[in-house]
Design a protein around this motif. Structure first.
Motif, PDB file in Angstrom:
ATOM      1  N   GLU A   6       8.224   4.978  -0.518  1.00  0.00           N
ATOM      2  CA  GLU A   6       6.855   4.544  -0.219  1.00  0.00           C
ATOM      3  C   GLU A   6       6.847   3.036  -0.038  1.00  0.00           C
ATOM      4  OE1 GLU A   6       3.773   6.310  -2.867  1.00  0.00           O
ATOM      5  OE2 GLU A   6       5.482   7.521  -3.531  1.00  0.00           O
ATOM      6  N   SER A   8       4.631  -0.115   0.842  1.00  0.00           N
ATOM      7  CA  SER A   8       3.201  -0.473   0.927  1.00  0.00           C
ATOM      8  C   SER A   8       3.011  -1.967   1.142  1.00  0.00           C
ATOM      9  CB  SER A   8       2.463  -0.090  -0.355  1.00  0.00           C
ATOM     10  OG  SER A   8       2.938   1.100  -0.880  1.00  0.00           O
ATOM     11  N   GLY A   9       2.544  -2.287   2.314  1.00  0.00           N
ATOM     12  CA  GLY A   9       2.129  -3.654   2.649  1.00  0.00           C
ATOM     13  C   GLY A   9       3.163  -4.737   2.410  1.00  0.00           C
ATOM     14  N   ASN A  28       3.125  -7.056   6.759  1.00  0.00           N
ATOM     15  CA  ASN A  28       2.272  -5.996   6.197  1.00  0.00           C
ATOM     16  C   ASN A  28       2.671  -4.593   6.679  1.00  0.00           C
ATOM     17  OD1 ASN A  28       0.205  -5.086   4.593  1.00  0.00           O
ATOM     18  ND2 ASN A  28      -1.341  -5.279   6.203  1.00  0.00           N
ATOM     19  N   SER A  30       3.699  -0.771   6.190  1.00  0.00           N
ATOM     20  CA  SER A  30       3.528   0.357   5.264  1.00  0.00           C
ATOM     21  C   SER A  30       3.990   1.637   5.939  1.00  0.00           C
ATOM     22  CB  SER A  30       2.057   0.537   4.870  1.00  0.00           C
ATOM     23  OG  SER A  30       1.576  -0.599   4.227  1.00  0.00           O
ATOM     24  N   GLN A  32       5.683   5.857   4.731  1.00  0.00           N
ATOM     25  CA  GLN A  32       6.255   6.721   3.699  1.00  0.00           C
ATOM     26  C   GLN A  32       7.316   7.615   4.323  1.00  0.00           C
ATOM     27  OE1 GLN A  32       2.973   8.832   1.993  1.00  0.00           O
ATOM     28  NE2 GLN A  32       2.209   7.034   0.914  1.00  0.00           N
ATOM     29  N   GLY A  65       3.757  -6.967  -1.450  1.00  0.00           N
ATOM     30  CA  GLY A  65       3.886  -5.538  -1.196  1.00  0.00           C
ATOM     31  C   GLY A  65       4.807  -4.876  -2.199  1.00  0.00           C
ATOM     32  N   GLN A  66       4.953  -3.581  -2.026  1.00  0.00           N
ATOM     33  CA  GLN A  66       5.726  -2.813  -3.007  1.00  0.00           C
ATOM     34  C   GLN A  66       6.551  -1.723  -2.308  1.00  0.00           C
ATOM     35  OE1 GLN A  66       3.564  -0.029  -5.494  1.00  0.00           O
ATOM     36  NE2 GLN A  66       4.530  -0.861  -7.326  1.00  0.00           N
ATOM     37  N   ASP A  73       9.906   1.389  -8.725  1.00  0.00           N
ATOM     38  CA  ASP A  73       9.649   0.118  -8.034  1.00  0.00           C
ATOM     39  C   ASP A  73      10.980  -0.613  -7.867  1.00  0.00           C
ATOM     40  OD1 ASP A  73       9.047  -2.550  -7.405  1.00  0.00           O
ATOM     41  OD2 ASP A  73       7.076  -2.386  -8.333  1.00  0.00           O
ATOM     42  N   SER A 330      -0.073   6.871   9.814  1.00  0.00           N
ATOM     43  CA  SER A 330       0.703   6.861   8.587  1.00  0.00           C
ATOM     44  C   SER A 330       0.812   8.294   8.106  1.00  0.00           C
ATOM     45  CB  SER A 330      -0.031   6.009   7.573  1.00  0.00           C
ATOM     46  OG  SER A 330       0.824   5.714   6.550  1.00  0.00           O
TER      47      SER A 330
END
Lengths: 331, 261
Positions: A6, A8-9, A28, A30, A32, A65-66, A73, A330
């Motif tokens: 995943e 994200s941003g 940015n 994103s 999955q 982001g992550q 993580d 997405s």
């Protein structure tokens, strides 16, 4: 299918050392990736593909982001996240050239804390699968580029991770070896049931192997869709009609008026008319125009779009027929 | 248990890699040892011809110990820098970064492997030097081994600092060449001449080994306080070294410098 990756941003900005100029490598992003999916990561040079891959691998920290790998993580628990990932980032350069084929496999397994004994059968299996068995005692620096590439992929496979990232797996290979590597990748995708992310310029590889593609341009995801759907989306309703006679002025005028995208090659014995239709039904309008002067139709050919053309259209920001913007979804 | 097993496998893999490379490039290994030996013999001849007759024996004995430790220190400390440079240039460093073991643990395993192999070669060189010069040193392994191991820990710490700098800067060859002379100062200069060096890595350990090998001191005679200072020094430098390396690694990952050359 649940997501194994995943993103994200995530953003990444590099700063040039001398000029202090800032370069937005990733902006940015994103997306999955579901368990067992095979994803193609595409983009022109400098689009941000490798930066994205390196951030997923935990080799590069995003500015914001992550990234979650199997729910972990990868910034906070980098090493734990790495138990789920292996990668081939620079192909043949990822190997120890002073060690043999077998020694490389065993060494990389050892670096993951796995003993030679525990990995023995897997090494044998991979040597067979990658057709490297007869080269197992050969030093890597004596292998051909293709074999080195195969070994690099085998090393990544050895780790038995759920996710494999391959950056340009066929780059610089001759046609034959490129084909062989492609076959191997297809086999991995089919038999091993792993999540594979392939970054490549080789459209055939992506079209052949991947189910879904993420196209990155100027650090942004411009498209995230199934290849099949993209081809459908960009399916050109483009027809080339070979005529038995030249069109008259009125006909040309009407075509120009009703069809935005058309080309008329009149300087031929058999003139050719190429039109791009917004809707398939629009072809009847064309026939009506041709009927005005009873213009004979010798042949009608429908153009089949290649994935490479779709990619180019997306990267150039072209719109699809009847679609105002490049589809970005997405999953 | 699993953690121990995993670390043991990591060490075994790296020890095997180092051994294979030494064996596979045997002429290179032999040439390297011969060079070390020839330089030592040149130093020995120099001391013999210009040294004061009354102190020549002690000087030669000290030189043997200093020289061998200097070489060991260069191999371990600077070796790490060169190793990272080579890996970054070849493209294997990123693969180390992809291992769930973590780069620092792989580097530690390599350091340990290199330390053991270099120490074995240095023992051969030590006896060869004693044989050639006719000097007899007190090779009391029971006393030497704990001092040696503690000294190695501070060496590892220093080596991690060099590794960290290399990860960020990469073009560090010129610095490493100059750093050899800093390492020479740390191994050659006695604490009695420069007591402040007790706060530096390696020096205390080499000083104690000199006391054992040249002056013949035993474990008991060295006393608890010396070992306390040595242990503290080793741990402090190891922790500083590791912390520096981990900081540099994080910095490199942030700036995209990890495998950049």
């Amino acid at each position: 299918m649940d997501s194994i990756i995943e993103v994200s941003g995530i953003t990444k900005v590099y700063q040039k050392r001398k000029t202090k100029e800032k370069i937005q490598a990733v902006d940015n992003i994103s997306f999955q990736v579901k368990r067992g999916e095979i994803i193609g990561l595409l983009g022109p040079n400098g689009a941000g593909k490798t930066t994205t891959i390196k951030m997923i691998c935990g080799l590069l920290k995003p500015d914001s982001g992550q990234i979650l790998i199997n729910g972990v993580d990868n910034e906070k628990h980098r090493l734990r996240a790495l138990t789920h990932i292996s990668a081939v980032l620079e192909g043949s350069r990822n190997l120890y050239w002073r060690l043999t084929v077998r020694e490389n496999l065993e060494y990389f397994a050892g670096n993951r804390g796995v003993s030679r004994k525990n990995v023995a059968s897997r090494v044998e299996d991979l040597l067979q699968k990658f057709r490297l068995k007869d080269k197992e005692t050969e030093l890597v620096n004596r292998l051909s580029r293709g074999m080195q590439q195969k070994l690099a992929i085998a090393v990544a496979m050895l780790a038995d991770t759920e996710v494999i990232l391959l950056d340009e797996p066929t780059l610089g290979l001759d046609i034959e070896t490129g084909y062989e590597v492609r076959e191997i990748l297809k086999a991995i995708a089919k038999e091993e049931n792993r999540t594979v992310i392939i970054s490549s310029h080789d459209m055939d590889v992506i079209q052949d192997i991947c189910e879904r593609t993420i196209i990155i341009n100027q650090g942004k995801v411009v498209t995230d869709d199934r290849i099949e759907d993209l081809l459908k989306l960009f399916e050109v309703r483009s027809y080339t009609i070979t005529l038995g006679e030249h069109l008259n002025e009125k006909q040309e005028h009407l075509i120009k008026e009703r069809f935005l995208d058309y080309q008329y090659e009149s300087n031929r014995i058999q003139p050719k008319l190429s039109v791009e239709l917004l809707k398939t039904e629009d072809i009847y309008q064309l026939f009506d125009i041709l009927k005005l002067n009873e213009t004979p139709v010798e042949a009608i050919d429908r153009e089949i779009i290649q994935f490479e053309q779709v990619f180019m259209k997306i990267v150039k920001g072209e719109t699809t027929n009847g679609v105002d913007q490049v589809k970005s979804q997405s999953v | 248990m699993e953690w121990i097993k995993s670390n043991l496998n990591l060490f075994k893999a790296n020890f095997r890699k180092e051994t294979i490379e030494l064996r596979r490039y045997l002429p290179n290994t032999i040439a390297m040892l011969l060079t070390v030996y020839i330089i030592f013999m040149a130093m020995f001849a120099g001391i013999h011809s210009v040294g004061a007759p009354g102190t020549v024996d002690a000087t030669i004995q000290n030189t043997i110990v200093n020289y061998i430790f200097w070489y060991l220190t260069i191999t371990i400390v600077n070796g790490q820098g060169y190793e990272i440079l080579t890996e970054a240039t070849r493209g294997t460093f990123e693969q180390l970064g992809m291992s769930p073991s973590g780069i620092w643990r792989i580097l530690s395993a390599r350091l340990l492997a290199q330390g053991i192999l270099t120490a074995a070669m240095m023992i051969v060189l030590l006896y060869l030097s004693m044989l050639t010069t006719g000097q007899s040193l007190n090779v009391d392994f029971v006393t030497i081994i704990p001092i040696f191991l503690l000294t190695c820990i501070s060496m590892f710490g220093l080596s991690f600092i060099i590794a960290g700098l290399t990860v960020i800067v990469k073009q560090i060859q010129a610095f490493l060449q100059i750093f050899q002379f800093v390492l020479a100062a740390l191994t050659f200069v006695s604490l009695s001449r420069a007591p402040f060096l007790v706060f530096f890595p390696i020096t205390k350990g080499v000083d104690m080994i000199r006391a054992v090998m040249v002056e013949g001191l035993t474990l008991n005679e060295l006393g608890f306080s010396n070992f306390l200072v040595l242990t503290t020094n080793a741990l402090v430098y190891f922790i500083i070294g590791l912390a520096t390396y981990l900081y540099c690694e994080r910095y490199a990952m942030k700036k995209g410098l990890l495998a950049h050359y």
